[in-house]
Design an enzyme around this catalytic site. Structure first.
Site, PDB file in Angstrom:
ATOM      1  N   VAL A   1       0.838  -1.201   0.000  1.00 15.15           N
ATOM      2  CA  VAL A   1       0.000   0.000   0.000  1.00 15.15           C
ATOM      3  C   VAL A   1       0.874   1.252   0.000  1.00 15.15           C
ATOM      4  O   VAL A   1       0.546   2.259  -0.649  1.00 15.15           O
ATOM      5  CB  VAL A   1      -0.946   0.013   1.218  1.00 15.15           C
ATOM      6  N   CYS A   2       1.989   1.195   0.706  1.00 19.26           N
ATOM      7  CA  CYS A   2       2.842   2.380   0.905  1.00 19.26           C
ATOM      8  C   CYS A   2       3.251   3.082  -0.394  1.00 19.26           C
ATOM      9  O   CYS A   2       3.125   4.309  -0.492  1.00 19.26           O
ATOM     10  CB  CYS A   2       4.078   2.010   1.713  1.00 19.26           C
ATOM     11  N   PRO A   3       3.748   2.356  -1.419  1.00 15.52           N
ATOM     12  CA  PRO A   3       4.164   3.083  -2.624  1.00 15.52           C
ATOM     13  C   PRO A   3       3.013   3.770  -3.344  1.00 15.52           C
ATOM     14  O   PRO A   3       3.223   4.789  -4.002  1.00 15.52           O
ATOM     15  CB  PRO A   3       4.805   1.993  -3.493  1.00 15.52           C
TER      16      PRO A   3
END
EC number: 1.11.1.24
Length: 266
Positions: A118-120
């Site tokens: 999810v982070c990128p």
């Protein structure tokens, strides 16, 4: 607090961005995450929110809350200061939060780990909209517990391979976890941060905060809308912004009689 002994100097740039001087470090090494579990609860922030805030009493009622506990990352309190290493423009720099006071608004967001999932999507979404934040005199800062070497390796990885590519704002290294802890987003038993996001005004005061669990990405659109509403009410202290307000839409007077002008128009 993540303290750094060396002194810093600001770098002037065409966009007037407030970044301290670059530091020299050795070549990067990469850290990969294989599994990531969600915490059952996060008590570190919730305990502080039990305290009630009070409205200031002046000749004109203020609708801006001043929190009572100065040591907690509550809306209305000064944001905890920090100084830490970061990666920007594929180089190492120092970032100190208080350097932005009197100059810029700050979007400070935490994410769990580099080279995850999810982070990128969040990090690149904020980068792609960075010029819009610049027009609002706002800097974006991302933070995780990874090292600057991991950050550098990630920005040097192509987006199609799960990397970030070049970013338009710094990624801060919180390897000591002190920044995450001071903002109340650290998951102590996992050593990583929840998805906390804080909007800090030019006086260094927290004006908005949200915290998502690990599997839930954040909305750049909603962050932008909230920032615009904050700036509007700071420029127009006699008005408040109703639900879903966007620039150009009708605001409201916080008064039993004057508010009827808004309600009669909807």
């Amino acid at each position: 607090m993540a303290s750094v002994a060396s002194s810093t100097t600001l770098i002037s740039s065409p966009s007037s961005r407030v970044f301290p001087a670059k530091s020299s470090l050795s070549s990067p090494s990469v850290s990969f995450l294989r599994t990531l579990s969600s915490p059952s609860a996060s008590a570190s922030l919730r305990s502080g929110f039990a305290r009630r805030s009070s409205l200031s009493s002046t000749s004109r009622r203020s609708f801006a809350v001043k929190a009572q506990a100065d040591d907690l990352p509550l809306v209305g309190n000064k944001a905890p200061d920090f100084e830490a290493e970061a990666v920007f423009d594929q180089e190492f720099i120092k970032v100190k939060l208080s350097d932005y006071i009197g100059k810029k608004y700050v979007i400070l967001f935490f994410y769990p780990l580099d080279f995850t999932f999810v982070c990128p999507t969040e990090i690149t979404a904020f980068s792609d909209r960075h010029s819009e934040f610049e027009k609002l005199n706002t800097e974006v800062l991302g933070v995780s517990v990874d090292s600057v070497f991991s950050h550098l390796a990630w920005v040097q990885t192509d987006r199609k391979s799960g990397g970030l590519g070049d970013l338009n704002y710094p990624l801060i290294s919180d390897v000591t976890k002190s920044i995450s802890k001071s903002f109340g987003v650290l998951i102590h038993d996992q050593g990583i941060a929840l998805r906390g996001l804080f909007i800090i005004d030019k006086e260094g005061v927290i004006q908005h905060s949200t915290i998502n669990n690990l599997g839930i990405g954040r909305s750049v659109d909603e962050t932008m809308r909230t920032l615009q509403a904050l700036q509007y009410i700071q420029e127009n202290p006699d008005e408040v912004c109703p639900a879903g307000w966007k620039p150009g839409e009708k605001s409201m007077k916080p008064d039993p009689k004057l508010s009827k002008e808004y309600f009669s128009a909807i």
